[in-house]
Design a protein around this motif. Sequence first.
Motif, PDB file in Angstrom:
ATOM      1  N   ASN A 498       0.807  -1.211   0.000  1.00  0.00           N
ATOM      2  CA  ASN A 498       0.000   0.000   0.000  1.00  0.00           C
ATOM      3  C   ASN A 498       0.848   1.272   0.000  1.00  0.00           C
ATOM      4  OD1 ASN A 498      -2.458  -1.346  -0.025  1.00  0.00           O
ATOM      5  ND2 ASN A 498      -2.588  -1.441   2.202  1.00  0.00           N
ATOM      6  N   VAL A 499       2.140   1.125  -0.278  1.00  0.00           N
ATOM      7  CA  VAL A 499       3.033   2.274  -0.402  1.00  0.00           C
ATOM      8  C   VAL A 499       3.637   2.251  -1.803  1.00  0.00           C
ATOM      9  CG1 VAL A 499       5.072   3.473   0.485  1.00  0.00           C
ATOM     10  CG2 VAL A 499       3.592   2.187   2.057  1.00  0.00           C
ATOM     11  N   ASN A 500       3.385   3.281  -2.551  1.00  0.00           N
ATOM     12  CA  ASN A 500       3.955   3.390  -3.905  1.00  0.00           C
ATOM     13  C   ASN A 500       4.944   4.556  -3.896  1.00  0.00           C
ATOM     14  OD1 ASN A 500       4.545   3.843  -6.626  1.00  0.00           O
ATOM     15  ND2 ASN A 500       2.493   3.275  -7.315  1.00  0.00           N
ATOM     16  N   TYR A 501       6.239   4.228  -3.833  1.00  0.00           N
ATOM     17  CA  TYR A 501       7.269   5.265  -3.802  1.00  0.00           C
ATOM     18  C   TYR A 501       7.948   5.420  -5.169  1.00  0.00           C
ATOM     19  CZ  TYR A 501      10.374   1.250  -2.894  1.00  0.00           C
ATOM     20  OH  TYR A 501      11.059   0.045  -2.967  1.00  0.00           O
ATOM     21  N   ASN A 502       7.233   4.975  -6.206  1.00  0.00           N
ATOM     22  CA  ASN A 502       7.662   5.171  -7.598  1.00  0.00           C
ATOM     23  C   ASN A 502       9.010   4.510  -7.878  1.00  0.00           C
ATOM     24  OD1 ASN A 502       6.619   6.076  -9.994  1.00  0.00           O
ATOM     25  ND2 ASN A 502       7.304   8.189  -9.760  1.00  0.00           N
ATOM     26  N   GLN A 503       9.295   3.448  -7.123  1.00  0.00           N
ATOM     27  CA  GLN A 503      10.536   2.680  -7.285  1.00  0.00           C
ATOM     28  C   GLN A 503      11.772   3.572  -7.202  1.00  0.00           C
ATOM     29  OE1 GLN A 503      10.125   0.230 -10.839  1.00  0.00           O
ATOM     30  NE2 GLN A 503       8.824  -1.219  -9.742  1.00  0.00           N
ATOM     31  N   ASN A 504      11.713   4.552  -6.320  1.00  0.00           N
ATOM     32  CA  ASN A 504      12.863   5.432  -6.089  1.00  0.00           C
ATOM     33  C   ASN A 504      14.008   4.612  -5.498  1.00  0.00           C
ATOM     34  OD1 ASN A 504      14.636   7.262  -4.490  1.00  0.00           O
ATOM     35  ND2 ASN A 504      13.208   8.841  -5.192  1.00  0.00           N
ATOM     36  N   GLU A 505      15.149   4.596  -6.172  1.00  0.00           N
ATOM     37  CA  GLU A 505      16.263   3.735  -5.760  1.00  0.00           C
ATOM     38  C   GLU A 505      16.832   4.141  -4.404  1.00  0.00           C
ATOM     39  OE1 GLU A 505      19.361   3.028  -8.573  1.00  0.00           O
ATOM     40  OE2 GLU A 505      17.989   2.935 -10.273  1.00  0.00           O
ATOM     41  N   ILE A 506      16.846   5.437  -4.118  1.00  0.00           N
ATOM     42  CA  ILE A 506      17.389   5.857  -2.822  1.00  0.00           C
ATOM     43  C   ILE A 506      16.438   5.462  -1.698  1.00  0.00           C
ATOM     44  CG2 ILE A 506      18.443   7.749  -1.538  1.00  0.00           C
ATOM     45  CD1 ILE A 506      18.729   9.312  -4.069  1.00  0.00           C
ATOM     46  N   ASP A 507      15.134   5.603  -1.949  1.00  0.00           N
ATOM     47  CA  ASP A 507      14.154   5.140  -0.958  1.00  0.00           C
ATOM     48  C   ASP A 507      14.365   3.663  -0.643  1.00  0.00           C
ATOM     49  OD1 ASP A 507      13.005   7.612  -0.825  1.00  0.00           O
ATOM     50  OD2 ASP A 507      11.181   7.093  -1.920  1.00  0.00           O
ATOM     51  N   ALA A 508      14.510   2.856  -1.700  1.00  0.00           N
ATOM     52  CA  ALA A 508      14.686   1.415  -1.515  1.00  0.00           C
ATOM     53  C   ALA A 508      15.970   1.123  -0.743  1.00  0.00           C
ATOM     54  CB  ALA A 508      14.702   0.712  -2.866  1.00  0.00           C
ATOM     55  N   TRP A 509      17.044   1.847  -1.059  1.00  0.00           N
ATOM     56  CA  TRP A 509      18.323   1.649  -0.361  1.00  0.00           C
ATOM     57  C   TRP A 509      18.173   1.963   1.127  1.00  0.00           C
ATOM     58  CZ3 TRP A 509      22.391   5.599   0.854  1.00  0.00           C
ATOM     59  CH2 TRP A 509      23.598   5.012   1.251  1.00  0.00           C
ATOM     60  N   CYS A 510      17.532   3.071   1.450  1.00  0.00           N
ATOM     61  CA  CYS A 510      17.360   3.462   2.849  1.00  0.00           C
ATOM     62  C   CYS A 510      16.458   2.480   3.602  1.00  0.00           C
ATOM     63  CB  CYS A 510      16.778   4.868   2.929  1.00  0.00           C
ATOM     64  SG  CYS A 510      17.902   6.175   2.391  1.00  0.00           S
ATOM     65  N   LEU A 511      15.387   2.026   2.965  1.00  0.00           N
ATOM     66  CA  LEU A 511      14.495   1.063   3.614  1.00  0.00           C
ATOM     67  C   LEU A 511      15.228  -0.241   3.913  1.00  0.00           C
ATOM     68  CD1 LEU A 511      11.244   1.656   1.527  1.00  0.00           C
ATOM     69  CD2 LEU A 511      11.548   2.157   3.964  1.00  0.00           C
ATOM     70  N   GLY A 512      16.085  -0.670   2.998  1.00  0.00           N
ATOM     71  CA  GLY A 512      16.851  -1.895   3.221  1.00  0.00           C
ATOM     72  C   GLY A 512      17.902  -1.756   4.301  1.00  0.00           C
ATOM     73  N   ASN A 513      18.376  -0.533   4.522  1.00  0.00           N
ATOM     74  CA  ASN A 513      19.404  -0.300   5.549  1.00  0.00           C
ATOM     75  C   ASN A 513      18.824  -0.161   6.947  1.00  0.00           C
ATOM     76  OD1 ASN A 513      21.366  -0.225   3.556  1.00  0.00           O
ATOM     77  ND2 ASN A 513      21.374   2.003   3.393  1.00  0.00           N
ATOM     78  N   ALA A 514      17.547   0.183   7.049  1.00  0.00           N
ATOM     79  CA  ALA A 514      16.961   0.546   8.346  1.00  0.00           C
ATOM     80  C   ALA A 514      16.828  -0.662   9.264  1.00  0.00           C
ATOM     81  CB  ALA A 514      15.597   1.198   8.147  1.00  0.00           C
ATOM     82  N   ALA A 515      17.203  -0.457  10.508  1.00  0.00           N
ATOM     83  CA  ALA A 515      16.973  -1.443  11.561  1.00  0.00           C
ATOM     84  C   ALA A 515      15.902  -0.894  12.494  1.00  0.00           C
ATOM     85  CB  ALA A 515      18.254  -1.734  12.321  1.00  0.00           C
ATOM     86  N   MET A 516      15.375  -1.769  13.321  1.00  0.00           N
ATOM     87  CA  MET A 516      14.320  -1.391  14.256  1.00  0.00           C
ATOM     88  C   MET A 516      14.807  -1.639  15.673  1.00  0.00           C
ATOM     89  SD  MET A 516      10.475  -2.936  14.481  1.00  0.00           S
ATOM     90  CE  MET A 516      11.148  -4.565  14.811  1.00  0.00           C
ATOM     91  N   GLU A 517      14.754  -0.611  16.487  1.00  0.00           N
ATOM     92  CA  GLU A 517      15.126  -0.734  17.897  1.00  0.00           C
ATOM     93  C   GLU A 517      13.857  -0.716  18.738  1.00  0.00           C
ATOM     94  OE1 GLU A 517      18.680   1.114  20.408  1.00  0.00           O
ATOM     95  OE2 GLU A 517      17.103   2.594  20.040  1.00  0.00           O
ATOM     96  N   MET A 518      13.772  -1.638  19.684  1.00  0.00           N
ATOM     97  CA  MET A 518      12.564  -1.774  20.507  1.00  0.00           C
ATOM     98  C   MET A 518      12.903  -1.607  21.976  1.00  0.00           C
ATOM     99  SD  MET A 518       9.946  -5.023  20.750  1.00  0.00           S
ATOM    100  CE  MET A 518       9.211  -4.674  19.167  1.00  0.00           C
TER     101      MET A 518
END
Length: 559
Positions: A498-518
């Motif tokens: 449900n998120v269309n970010y127009n296949q922006n390569e930088i968006d994809a790179w940042c999403l793949g790098n992100a970790a989650m701290e809980m």
Amino acid sequence: MSNYLLEYREAIGSGEIIAGAELITELDNLIADMRNPRYIYDTTDAETRIDFMENCIRLTKSPFYGKPMELMKWQKAFIEVVYSFKFADKTYIDPSGFERHIDRFQKIVLLIGRKNAKSETCSGLTLTESIVGNEGADLVCSSNDDSQASILYDAIDTMRLMIDPNQQDTRKNQRCIRILATNSKIFKLSDRTRNKEGRNIDFAVVDEVHEMKTNIILKSIEQSQSLKDNPKLIIITTEGFVVDGALDEILRDCRRVIHGEDTGVAAERLLPWLYTQDSEQEVWADERSWQKSNPSLGTVKKWDYLRTQIDMARKSKSDRIFVLSKDFNFKQNSVQAWLGVEDYKYDGVYDLETFRNALCLGAVDLSETTDMTSAKILICKKGMKTKYIHSHYWIPESKLENSDDTEAGAKYKEWAKQGLLTICDGNDIDLTLVADWFFQLYKEYGFRLYKCGYDVRFSKEFLRRMEEYGFESELVLQNKLTLSNAMKLCEADLKARNVNYNQNEIDAWCLGNAAMEMDNLGNVQAVKVDGQPSKRIDGAVTLIIAYEMYRRYRSDVMR
């Protein structure tokens, strides 16, 4: 005379109760020790306490409020073992002048899933101990912070008032609860308590040890018990997220005792009582196995509740981490990868022209030198679940030759040629350019920026220019309390496509790098993976800020 330890083990052996391998091994060790001439197994003290708890203590939590405390088999077996093993050759003279055998177990560890009545059990046991135990005793409710210690203390006070509503036999002041017949007192102790040393504690319950990075409180209590003949330190907890904290050390000691790897003096006086699963796979495949870490399941903890938690955990990474830790006692690292590749790399393109004159929400993650600066707009179509994201990035020219970024996957020059990125002269970023970008979108497409979320850092020049354009900006602090729900919603939408970010390569790179701290409350935040600072997450953070703005102004935007 009942032997609850044997009855509990027989119920496990018959299949009536499902238990994990660690608990079964320890129960078998204890049953073997009953035949060891070094010990006497005398259940008198345990029976006194069990009898008092079942006939005098009433429960304090809904939906069981005011009802008698009917102990389950695991509770009876646990209390019996704590009080029944005595050293055959070690005695002391009690205040009444009688010679008594010294209890074997001085330090007790109860690891159990949340909502299994651990706090209620130990609150009842503490009040019972203050009434039927040694006279003049000091009893402590402790935890990492005062609010958590108060959960035990307030439950004890409520139980006390149910027994003694007119306060004829007990008193409470700002410092403690006092039992007049025994002259024993119950008080709180936490990491915030001053003068933790120099006390003289007989009995202590320490809750939620998983939050403790150090064992200062535990050591303070143990030192205060050094002059006592028969002290008790009961540690009750679930698993947690603190790496190499106090609980990790305690559980290493417990497991060495269970497996017979430590037979020293301290190990002999340690009772590990661990409700754990045998594998993560069984959690997903066999719901009957859930009893291994939830012995009160079906009596206190509801099956439907746990089924709901498991269903949520199948869909959400943050829920999965929290449920595995808190409901099933699997140690979880507080920082883990946020998304799988399949969660954010999927088909989805659009033409900005189709949204001409649309109302949009904005978000920025600002920086001056080291990181990228990121800006996004979020657009919704009425009646559709998809959020359309348009992004742009800025970096200083000095970052182009950063080999660490390149090794981490950065393609700055290529992205700049594609129009996804602006390279700023020199060593810093002119943040007024970010505000100019929002105005340029207004000029070219008529996009009306309703609100723009920003973090307070480096924001002065950006805010000044936004104000000149007449754009309204709103502070969004980058912390777990503010962004947790937005991050979870964003994750769910990404997984649902449900998120269309127009296949922006930088968006994809940042999403793949992100970790989650809980944290221990299940709140989450996007962070960089430790040791990998060149894996930029600015685009992921900005997307989450955009989602927080969407959460705040969803109804306005959809109208």
